[in-house]
Design a protein around this motif. Structure first.
Motif, PDB file in Angstrom:
ATOM      1  N   UNK A 349     -41.147  13.834  31.183  1.00  0.00           N
ATOM      2  CA  UNK A 349     -41.284  15.278  31.006  1.00  0.00           C
ATOM      3  C   UNK A 349     -40.194  15.820  30.081  1.00  0.00           C
ATOM      4  N   UNK A 350     -39.001  15.252  30.167  1.00  0.00           N
ATOM      5  CA  UNK A 350     -37.943  15.625  29.223  1.00  0.00           C
ATOM      6  C   UNK A 350     -38.362  15.272  27.800  1.00  0.00           C
ATOM      7  N   UNK A 351     -38.873  14.061  27.645  1.00  0.00           N
ATOM      8  CA  UNK A 351     -39.264  13.587  26.319  1.00  0.00           C
ATOM      9  C   UNK A 351     -40.364  14.460  25.741  1.00  0.00           C
ATOM     10  N   UNK A 352     -41.331  14.821  26.559  1.00  0.00           N
ATOM     11  CA  UNK A 352     -42.423  15.677  26.085  1.00  0.00           C
ATOM     12  C   UNK A 352     -41.881  17.036  25.646  1.00  0.00           C
ATOM     13  N   UNK A 353     -40.945  17.589  26.388  1.00  0.00           N
ATOM     14  CA  UNK A 353     -40.368  18.876  26.011  1.00  0.00           C
ATOM     15  C   UNK A 353     -39.628  18.769  24.677  1.00  0.00           C
ATOM     16  N   UNK A 354     -38.895  17.683  24.485  1.00  0.00           N
ATOM     17  CA  UNK A 354     -38.158  17.496  23.231  1.00  0.00           C
ATOM     18  C   UNK A 354     -39.111  17.330  22.056  1.00  0.00           C
ATOM     19  N   UNK A 355     -40.101  16.456  22.218  1.00  0.00           N
ATOM     20  CA  UNK A 355     -40.972  16.095  21.095  1.00  0.00           C
ATOM     21  C   UNK A 355     -42.093  17.092  20.835  1.00  0.00           C
ATOM     22  N   UNK A 356     -42.509  17.807  21.866  1.00  0.00           N
ATOM     23  CA  UNK A 356     -43.657  18.696  21.711  1.00  0.00           C
ATOM     24  C   UNK A 356     -43.285  20.172  21.619  1.00  0.00           C
ATOM     25  N   UNK A 357     -42.071  20.518  22.020  1.00  0.00           N
ATOM     26  CA  UNK A 357     -41.671  21.930  22.023  1.00  0.00           C
ATOM     27  C   UNK A 357     -40.414  22.157  21.173  1.00  0.00           C
ATOM     28  N   UNK A 358     -39.356  21.437  21.484  1.00  0.00           N
ATOM     29  CA  UNK A 358     -38.066  21.723  20.849  1.00  0.00           C
ATOM     30  C   UNK A 358     -38.047  21.303  19.378  1.00  0.00           C
ATOM     31  N   UNK A 359     -38.346  20.053  19.109  1.00  0.00           N
ATOM     32  CA  UNK A 359     -38.297  19.602  17.710  1.00  0.00           C
ATOM     33  C   UNK A 359     -39.302  20.337  16.819  1.00  0.00           C
ATOM     34  N   UNK A 360     -40.545  20.532  17.256  1.00  0.00           N
ATOM     35  CA  UNK A 360     -41.463  21.323  16.420  1.00  0.00           C
ATOM     36  C   UNK A 360     -40.989  22.757  16.205  1.00  0.00           C
ATOM     37  N   UNK A 361     -40.363  23.342  17.222  1.00  0.00           N
ATOM     38  CA  UNK A 361     -39.865  24.706  17.090  1.00  0.00           C
ATOM     39  C   UNK A 361     -38.785  24.819  16.029  1.00  0.00           C
ATOM     40  N   UNK A 362     -37.869  23.863  16.020  1.00  0.00           N
ATOM     41  CA  UNK A 362     -36.822  23.883  14.997  1.00  0.00           C
ATOM     42  C   UNK A 362     -37.371  23.513  13.624  1.00  0.00           C
ATOM     43  N   UNK A 363     -38.330  22.598  13.595  1.00  0.00           N
ATOM     44  CA  UNK A 363     -38.932  22.241  12.312  1.00  0.00           C
ATOM     45  C   UNK A 363     -39.603  23.449  11.670  1.00  0.00           C
ATOM     46  N   UNK A 364     -40.249  24.274  12.480  1.00  0.00           N
ATOM     47  CA  UNK A 364     -40.892  25.475  11.949  1.00  0.00           C
ATOM     48  C   UNK A 364     -39.861  26.440  11.383  1.00  0.00           C
ATOM     49  N   UNK A 365     -38.745  26.624  12.094  1.00  0.00           N
ATOM     50  CA  UNK A 365     -37.700  27.515  11.602  1.00  0.00           C
ATOM     51  C   UNK A 365     -37.091  26.985  10.303  1.00  0.00           C
ATOM     52  N   UNK A 366     -36.869  25.677  10.240  1.00  0.00           N
ATOM     53  CA  UNK A 366     -36.279  25.097   9.032  1.00  0.00           C
ATOM     54  C   UNK A 366     -37.233  25.200   7.845  1.00  0.00           C
ATOM     55  N   UNK A 367     -38.528  25.103   8.117  1.00  0.00           N
ATOM     56  CA  UNK A 367     -39.497  25.154   7.018  1.00  0.00           C
ATOM     57  C   UNK A 367     -39.504  26.521   6.350  1.00  0.00           C
ATOM     58  N   UNK A 368     -39.071  27.553   7.067  1.00  0.00           N
ATOM     59  CA  UNK A 368     -39.044  28.890   6.484  1.00  0.00           C
ATOM     60  C   UNK A 368     -38.127  28.953   5.268  1.00  0.00           C
ATOM     61  N   UNK A 369     -37.091  28.125   5.254  1.00  0.00           N
ATOM     62  CA  UNK A 369     -36.160  28.134   4.135  1.00  0.00           C
ATOM     63  C   UNK A 369     -36.817  27.655   2.846  1.00  0.00           C
ATOM     64  N   UNK A 370     -37.887  26.864   2.972  1.00  0.00           N
ATOM     65  CA  UNK A 370     -38.553  26.335   1.781  1.00  0.00           C
ATOM     66  C   UNK A 370     -39.312  27.427   1.028  1.00  0.00           C
ATOM     67  N   UNK A 371     -39.609  28.529   1.728  1.00  0.00           N
ATOM     68  CA  UNK A 371     -40.415  29.578   1.136  1.00  0.00           C
ATOM     69  C   UNK A 371     -39.624  30.863   0.889  1.00  0.00           C
ATOM     70  N   UNK A 372     -38.292  30.745   0.914  1.00  0.00           N
ATOM     71  CA  UNK A 372     -37.475  31.918   0.645  1.00  0.00           C
ATOM     72  C   UNK A 372     -37.534  32.274  -0.844  1.00  0.00           C
ATOM     73  N   UNK A 373     -37.391  33.539  -1.117  1.00  0.00           N
ATOM     74  CA  UNK A 373     -37.364  33.976  -2.540  1.00  0.00           C
ATOM     75  C   UNK A 373     -36.116  33.395  -3.214  1.00  0.00           C
TER      76      UNK A 373
END
Length: 373
Positions: A349-373
């Motif tokens: 359950x820890x692993x699922x939270x890390x791989x399915x919630x936490x890492x994707x959440x940070x990946x989404x935030x980091x991807x925002x930098x790719x589309x900055x003006x």
């Protein structure tokens, strides 16, 4: 600092949106001020220093800023005083889960001492069931608001009392019913964890999890006893491990044997920066040991301790750290994964939270930098 690093330093909105995991938060230290006022009126509790919610909030913060752990702990007489019925406990627990979820917390372990909520006739079991009911209700409210959170309870025994074994047995009975572990809390000085060895031995025989408040107001002996005599899985605070680390001013760092043991064994430190400043365990954010512990790759985690008394939240704790140490989204993810790895729920359950919630959440935030003006 590289330009790439600068580009991933999060702003307050991103910090709030980032998925966060919380291991050290006291239920009776996180009430909404308005809830305290309402519950006090309902219960006829007339000892509040203020009956206006805003002024009461200011009073809690000022009292907690004394620099003394003992005075800091005195503020809890008022929150505990209004948490003596099933309805009050359920309400406070539900609001706790709801507030954390709104702040981006996706996993939390919330601790409370059942023995402190018996003044109006509740049994220990009724206290635990009321709080668990509130956590489930709060999780549902969070989902309805578009947020997600999972909350587990830690049952706390007071280190100055003599009910640790009884509370440990209670935690074991409810371990598949919302309770994920055990804790002892209260003033460290004069109340060593070794007084409760029977409780810790029982939990180890039952293969159950426990954390111990250690290394906050008291120093290395408290940490050593918690680990070597009691066998704690985690250290509640543990900030004074810094006393076993020497810096020579030229960048060289030497770890003592206890500090080396804590790092080598990956023993989680439940660090609470703002709370540590209030109780005098650290003089400032800049001088808080978390900076060095992060650089040395201890299993450091970020926590709130008591959101009401400290006037804080998980987002605010990270805002302080980002501002002080120029932490990036990668640093935030590191602390969050540390916390999730150190949680007391099953590994899968820890692993699922890390791989399915936490890492994707940070990946989404980091991807925002790719589309900055």
């Amino acid at each position: 600092m590289t330009s790439q690093t600068l580009n991933t330093i999060p702003n307050p909105q991103q910090i709030r949106r980032a998925p966060k995991a919380l291991l050290h938060d006291h239920l009776d230290g996180g009430l909404r001020p308005a809830t305290i006022v309402e519950l006090a009126a309902e219960a006829g509790y007339d000892a509040l220093p203020e009956t206006d919610a805003d002024r009461l909030e200011s009073w809690f913060r000022a009292s907690a800023d004394s620099g003394s752990l003992e005075r800091y702990l005195e503020t809890f007489s008022h929150t505990v005083g209004v948490m003596q019925t099933r309805e009050a406990l359920t309400r406070v627990a539900a609001e706790c889960a709801e507030d954390l979820a709104a702040d981006g917390v996706v996993y939390a372990e919330i601790r409370f001492a059942p023995e402190q909520h018996l003044e109006k006739g509740l049994t220990l079991e009724q206290v635990v069931e009321a709080v668990n009911e509130g956590f489930r209700e709060g999780e549902q409210r969070a989902r309805a608001d578009g947020n997600r959170i999972r909350v587990g309870a830690l049952l706390t025994a007071m280190r100055h009392a003599a009910r640790a074994l009884e509370i440990a047995e209670l935690a074991n009975r409810y371990r598949e019913l919302g309770v994920v572990g055990f804790d002892i809390a209260g003033a460290e000085a004069g109340h060593p964890p070794t007084r409760h060895l029977d409780a810790f031995e029982y939990l180890k025989r039952e293969n159950n999890h426990f954390t111990i408040h250690a290394g906050e107001a008291f120093g290395l002996p408290s940490i050593w006893q918690a680990l070597q005599w009691c066998g704690a899985d985690r250290l509640g605070h543990g900030v004074r491990i810094i006393d076993d680390i020497q810096e020579d001013g030229g960048g060289s760092v030497k770890l003592g044997r206890l500090a080396s043991y804590v790092r080598d064994k990956r023993i989680p430190l439940e660090l609470c920066p703002t709370s540590n400043l209030q109780t005098g365990a650290a003089p400032s954010y800049e001088e808080h040991p978390i900076g060095l512990l992060r650089r040395l790759h201890f299993r450091a985690t970020v926590n709130t301790d008591n959101r009401l008394m400290s006037g804080t939240s998980m987002s605010q704790e990270f805002e302080h750290l980002v501002r002080t140490f120029h932490y990036t989204l990668d640093d935030m993810q590191w602390f969050t994964v540390n916390a999730m790895k150190s949680s007391f729920i099953p590994f899968d359950e820890r692993l699922a939270m890390i791989n399915e919630v936490i890492k994707p959440g940070y990946a989404e935030l980091k991807s925002e930098w790719l589309f900055r003006d």
